[in-house]
Every structure is written in C-alpha cells, then in structure tokens.
Design a protein around this motif. Structure first.
Motif, PDB file in Angstrom:
ATOM      1  N   GLU A 286       0.829  -1.200   0.000  1.00 37.47           N
ATOM      2  CA  GLU A 286       0.000   0.000   0.000  1.00 37.47           C
ATOM      3  C   GLU A 286       0.866   1.253   0.000  1.00 37.47           C
ATOM      4  OE1 GLU A 286      -3.809   1.355   2.455  1.00 37.47           O
ATOM      5  OE2 GLU A 286      -2.015   1.134   3.678  1.00 37.47           O
ATOM      6  N   ALA A 287       0.470   2.223  -0.804  1.00 31.63           N
ATOM      7  CA  ALA A 287       1.177   3.499  -0.868  1.00 31.63           C
ATOM      8  C   ALA A 287       0.180   4.594  -1.237  1.00 31.63           C
ATOM      9  CB  ALA A 287       2.309   3.436  -1.894  1.00 31.63           C
ATOM     10  N   GLY A 288       0.615   5.825  -1.092  1.00 32.47           N
ATOM     11  CA  GLY A 288      -0.262   6.933  -1.443  1.00 32.47           C
ATOM     12  C   GLY A 288       0.497   8.239  -1.524  1.00 32.47           C
ATOM     13  N   LEU A 289      -0.166   9.201  -2.114  1.00 31.96           N
ATOM     14  CA  LEU A 289       0.308  10.585  -2.161  1.00 31.96           C
ATOM     15  C   LEU A 289      -0.778  11.460  -1.561  1.00 31.96           C
ATOM     16  CD1 LEU A 289       1.740  11.022  -5.778  1.00 31.96           C
ATOM     17  CD2 LEU A 289       3.035  10.884  -3.657  1.00 31.96           C
ATOM     18  N   SER A 290      -0.387  12.583  -1.011  1.00 32.99           N
ATOM     19  CA  SER A 290      -1.362  13.502  -0.453  1.00 32.99           C
ATOM     20  C   SER A 290      -2.253  14.061  -1.563  1.00 32.99           C
ATOM     21  CB  SER A 290      -0.665  14.662   0.251  1.00 32.99           C
ATOM     22  OG  SER A 290      -1.617  15.654   0.598  1.00 32.99           O
ATOM     23  N   PRO A 291      -3.573  13.967  -1.406  1.00 31.54           N
ATOM     24  CA  PRO A 291      -4.458  14.537  -2.422  1.00 31.54           C
ATOM     25  C   PRO A 291      -4.407  16.065  -2.443  1.00 31.54           C
ATOM     26  CG  PRO A 291      -5.741  13.705  -0.580  1.00 31.54           C
ATOM     27  CD  PRO A 291      -4.313  13.306  -0.330  1.00 31.54           C
ATOM     28  N   LEU A 292      -3.834  16.659  -1.405  1.00 27.39           N
ATOM     29  CA  LEU A 292      -3.735  18.120  -1.332  1.00 27.39           C
ATOM     30  C   LEU A 292      -2.346  18.629  -1.694  1.00 27.39           C
ATOM     31  CD1 LEU A 292      -5.822  18.547   1.931  1.00 27.39           C
ATOM     32  CD2 LEU A 292      -6.567  18.857  -0.447  1.00 27.39           C
ATOM     33  N   ASP A 293      -1.506  17.765  -2.246  1.00 25.44           N
ATOM     34  CA  ASP A 293      -0.150  18.141  -2.631  1.00 25.44           C
ATOM     35  C   ASP A 293      -0.200  19.266  -3.662  1.00 25.44           C
ATOM     36  OD1 ASP A 293       2.426  18.335  -3.715  1.00 25.44           O
ATOM     37  OD2 ASP A 293       2.744  16.172  -3.722  1.00 25.44           O
ATOM     38  N   PRO A 294       0.319  20.446  -3.331  1.00 22.14           N
ATOM     39  CA  PRO A 294       0.255  21.556  -4.285  1.00 22.14           C
ATOM     40  C   PRO A 294       1.048  21.304  -5.570  1.00 22.14           C
ATOM     41  CG  PRO A 294       1.519  22.179  -2.328  1.00 22.14           C
ATOM     42  CD  PRO A 294       0.954  20.814  -2.074  1.00 22.14           C
ATOM     43  N   SER A 295       2.074  20.443  -5.505  1.00 29.82           N
ATOM     44  CA  SER A 295       2.851  20.185  -6.727  1.00 29.82           C
ATOM     45  C   SER A 295       2.046  19.412  -7.762  1.00 29.82           C
ATOM     46  CB  SER A 295       4.158  19.449  -6.402  1.00 29.82           C
ATOM     47  OG  SER A 295       3.916  18.093  -6.078  1.00 29.82           O
ATOM     48  N   LEU A 296       1.010  18.687  -7.329  1.00 27.93           N
ATOM     49  CA  LEU A 296       0.142  17.979  -8.276  1.00 27.93           C
ATOM     50  C   LEU A 296      -0.882  18.921  -8.891  1.00 27.93           C
ATOM     51  CD1 LEU A 296      -0.474  14.655  -6.319  1.00 27.93           C
ATOM     52  CD2 LEU A 296       1.145  15.049  -8.181  1.00 27.93           C
ATOM     53  N   GLY A 297      -1.310  19.907  -8.132  1.00 26.53           N
ATOM     54  CA  GLY A 297      -2.229  20.929  -8.653  1.00 26.53           C
ATOM     55  C   GLY A 297      -3.612  20.401  -8.994  1.00 26.53           C
ATOM     56  N   ILE A 298      -4.097  19.413  -8.265  1.00 28.37           N
ATOM     57  CA  ILE A 298      -5.433  18.878  -8.556  1.00 28.37           C
ATOM     58  C   ILE A 298      -6.476  19.923  -8.186  1.00 28.37           C
ATOM     59  CG2 ILE A 298      -7.111  17.065  -8.055  1.00 28.37           C
ATOM     60  CD1 ILE A 298      -4.696  15.221  -7.476  1.00 28.37           C
ATOM     61  N   ALA A 299      -7.350  20.227  -9.124  1.00 30.85           N
ATOM     62  CA  ALA A 299      -8.382  21.248  -8.939  1.00 30.85           C
ATOM     63  C   ALA A 299      -9.639  20.606  -8.346  1.00 30.85           C
ATOM     64  CB  ALA A 299      -8.690  21.929 -10.273  1.00 30.85           C
ATOM     65  N   TRP A 300      -9.577  20.285  -7.044  1.00 28.21           N
ATOM     66  CA  TRP A 300     -10.730  19.675  -6.382  1.00 28.21           C
ATOM     67  C   TRP A 300     -11.886  20.666  -6.410  1.00 28.21           C
ATOM     68  CZ3 TRP A 300     -10.138  14.686  -5.687  1.00 28.21           C
ATOM     69  CH2 TRP A 300      -8.853  14.169  -5.500  1.00 28.21           C
ATOM     70  N   PRO A 301     -13.080  20.220  -6.769  1.00 26.26           N
ATOM     71  CA  PRO A 301     -14.183  21.160  -6.983  1.00 26.26           C
ATOM     72  C   PRO A 301     -14.822  21.731  -5.721  1.00 26.26           C
ATOM     73  CG  PRO A 301     -14.873  18.921  -7.521  1.00 26.26           C
ATOM     74  CD  PRO A 301     -13.409  18.867  -7.226  1.00 26.26           C
ATOM     75  N   LEU A 302     -14.699  21.035  -4.587  1.00 24.01           N
ATOM     76  CA  LEU A 302     -15.338  21.498  -3.353  1.00 24.01           C
ATOM     77  C   LEU A 302     -14.293  21.686  -2.258  1.00 24.01           C
ATOM     78  CD1 LEU A 302     -18.380  19.015  -3.146  1.00 24.01           C
ATOM     79  CD2 LEU A 302     -18.336  21.315  -4.157  1.00 24.01           C
ATOM     80  N   ALA A 303     -14.649  22.474  -1.268  1.00 23.07           N
ATOM     81  CA  ALA A 303     -13.808  22.559  -0.071  1.00 23.07           C
ATOM     82  C   ALA A 303     -13.802  21.182   0.583  1.00 23.07           C
ATOM     83  CB  ALA A 303     -14.368  23.615   0.883  1.00 23.07           C
ATOM     84  N   VAL A 304     -12.689  20.818   1.190  1.00 26.20           N
ATOM     85  CA  VAL A 304     -12.574  19.518   1.848  1.00 26.20           C
ATOM     86  C   VAL A 304     -13.344  19.567   3.164  1.00 26.20           C
ATOM     87  CG1 VAL A 304     -10.997  17.820   2.828  1.00 26.20           C
ATOM     88  CG2 VAL A 304     -10.319  19.133   0.811  1.00 26.20           C
ATOM     89  N   THR A 305     -14.324  18.651   3.299  1.00 24.57           N
ATOM     90  CA  THR A 305     -15.078  18.559   4.554  1.00 24.57           C
ATOM     91  C   THR A 305     -14.496  17.489   5.461  1.00 24.57           C
ATOM     92  OG1 THR A 305     -16.649  17.027   3.544  1.00 24.57           O
ATOM     93  CG2 THR A 305     -17.230  19.373   3.529  1.00 24.57           C
ATOM     94  N   THR A 306     -14.029  16.389   4.867  1.00 26.94           N
ATOM     95  CA  THR A 306     -13.497  15.268   5.640  1.00 26.94           C
ATOM     96  C   THR A 306     -12.400  14.586   4.837  1.00 26.94           C
ATOM     97  OG1 THR A 306     -15.725  14.864   6.511  1.00 26.94           O
ATOM     98  CG2 THR A 306     -14.098  13.126   6.863  1.00 26.94           C
ATOM     99  N   ILE A 307     -11.334  14.209   5.541  1.00 26.25           N
ATOM    100  CA  ILE A 307     -10.276  13.383   4.963  1.00 26.25           C
ATOM    101  C   ILE A 307      -9.734  12.548   6.119  1.00 26.25           C
ATOM    102  CG2 ILE A 307      -8.520  15.175   5.222  1.00 26.25           C
ATOM    103  CD1 ILE A 307      -7.206  14.082   2.630  1.00 26.25           C
ATOM    104  N   SER A 308      -9.464  11.285   5.888  1.00 24.88           N
ATOM    105  CA  SER A 308      -8.966  10.428   6.962  1.00 24.88           C
ATOM    106  C   SER A 308      -7.556  10.852   7.366  1.00 24.88           C
ATOM    107  CB  SER A 308      -8.958   8.961   6.522  1.00 24.88           C
ATOM    108  OG  SER A 308      -7.926   8.731   5.586  1.00 24.88           O
ATOM    109  N   ALA A 309      -7.194  10.510   8.586  1.00 25.89           N
ATOM    110  CA  ALA A 309      -5.833  10.803   9.057  1.00 25.89           C
ATOM    111  C   ALA A 309      -4.816  10.089   8.179  1.00 25.89           C
ATOM    112  CB  ALA A 309      -5.684  10.385  10.517  1.00 25.89           C
ATOM    113  N   ARG A 310      -5.137   8.868   7.761  1.00 21.44           N
ATOM    114  CA  ARG A 310      -4.226   8.110   6.898  1.00 21.44           C
ATOM    115  C   ARG A 310      -3.995   8.840   5.577  1.00 21.44           C
ATOM    116  NH1 ARG A 310      -6.211   2.774   4.055  1.00 21.44           N
ATOM    117  NH2 ARG A 310      -6.238   4.103   2.276  1.00 21.44           N
ATOM    118  N   ASP A 311      -5.095   9.279   4.933  1.00 19.17           N
ATOM    119  CA  ASP A 311      -4.946   9.961   3.645  1.00 19.17           C
ATOM    120  C   ASP A 311      -4.278  11.326   3.803  1.00 19.17           C
ATOM    121  OD1 ASP A 311      -6.072   7.766   2.435  1.00 19.17           O
ATOM    122  OD2 ASP A 311      -7.992   8.731   1.994  1.00 19.17           O
ATOM    123  N   ALA A 312      -4.608  12.050   4.856  1.00 21.21           N
ATOM    124  CA  ALA A 312      -3.973  13.350   5.105  1.00 21.21           C
ATOM    125  C   ALA A 312      -2.486  13.181   5.385  1.00 21.21           C
ATOM    126  CB  ALA A 312      -4.652  14.057   6.267  1.00 21.21           C
TER     127      ALA A 312
END
Length: 186
Positions: A146-172
């Motif tokens: 198992e591996a992952g990258l932060s979904p909020l990583d500014p270097s990826l520049g993902i244009a998430w459409p909504l403000a983040v309401t919830t994210i797990s501690a693992r994913d954060a």
C-alpha cells in the motif's frame, strides 16, 4: 453486441468506460464488467477483488492510493449512487505524463466508469452526500504494498471542486511529492 464505449484520456491507459443501458418502462440493465470487452480497453487480468464504499458527506476526499509492484493493480471504478470527482495520477517511471492527473465526474446517472491502470494513483471527492462506489481490482489488497500521495499536494495541482469537509488521518498523512521521486514501475 458491445456494451461499452471506451474513450481514451490524456493519460495513457486511463480510459473512460461508458456503459450502454438497455431500458424499457421497468427501468434498465447495465453491464458493469465483461472480461472480453474490457480486455481490449486495458483490463487484461482477471478480477481478483471487488470493493464497495459509501462516502456519507459531500466534500469528503479519499486517496490518492496505489499499490507498489509486484502487487500493482488495474482498477475499474464505478459510481452506483451519487456523484464523485474521480482522479487518476500518473506515477509511472518514464511516462510522458508523469505526475499529471486526469479527472472525470462519475455518477449513478451518467453510467461512466474510470479504468485506472497499474502505476497510477487513484482518489476521489464526493460531490454530494451518500456516494457509493464499486471498485473492481485486478489484484487483491496487499497491506505491505500500500502506498499513497497527499491529495492536497500543491505540486500535483489537482483542482478539487469542493472545499474539503473530511479526509482520513491516513490519507492526510500521505506524503507530498518529493523532488527525488522518480515514479513506480508499472
């Protein structure tokens, strides 16, 4: 009879799969998976695992997840209730689209799925409350891979459409992209 329309995206191997719905006054039938037809789209291995998720609240993020080789997997992600902003990020070493992302809105209404090949990370954001997804995986989950990258990583520049309401501690807690990250073997 072909039950799917397959459309490539800018990321090699990441394809949109649109299910044909056969309907009448009672409703419709939609095929979720057909090994023969989806093999041509890139899902060449047998289905090893099927997962079902429920995401209760709009704005919730999950991801960006992937499994390292030799447990790397293809995923076919389908929304069966609600709407999500579904994202694939190319992590393949040497890929011309390395660290680029592509997103599609998947919903119960539009009948779209996203086929995400080995070497790509996956995540999504719920666009409304009560979203359910089905994931078909070509390999079983392997905790050590198992591996992952932060979904909020500014270097990826993902244009998430909504403000983040919830994210797990693992994913954060997934790391941001490091300059020395050269990708994964697919």
């Amino acid at each position: 009879m072909a039950r799917f329309t397959v459309t490539p995206t800018p990321l090699a191997g990441v394809v949109i799969v649109e299910r044909q719905r056969i309907g009448d006054a009672r409703g419709f039938l939609s095929r979720i998976f057909c090994a023969d037809e989806l093999r041509e789209a890139g899902f060449a291995l047998p289905v090893a695992q099927i997962n079902h998720t429920l995401t209760e609240t709009a704005g919730t993020m999950r991801g960006l997840h992937y499994q390292r080789p030799p447990h790397a997997e293809d995923k076919l992600v389908t929304c069966i209730r609600g709407r999500v902003f579904d994202v694939a990020v190319d992590l393949r070493a040497g890929s011309p689209t390395f660290l680029r992302w592509h997103a599609e809105e998947l919903s119960a209404d539009n009948g779209r799925a996203l086929l995400i090949p080995q070497g790509c990370a996956h995540g999504f954001q719920a666009l409304e409350d009560g979203c359910e997804l089905l994931y078909l995986h070509s390999r079983a989950y392997a905790p050590d891979a198992e591996a992952g990258l932060s979904p909020l990583d500014p270097s990826l520049g993902i244009a998430w459409p909504l403000a983040v309401t919830t994210i797990s501690a693992r994913d954060a807690g997934h790391p941001v992209n490091q300059e020395d990250f050269t990708g994964v073997d697919a």
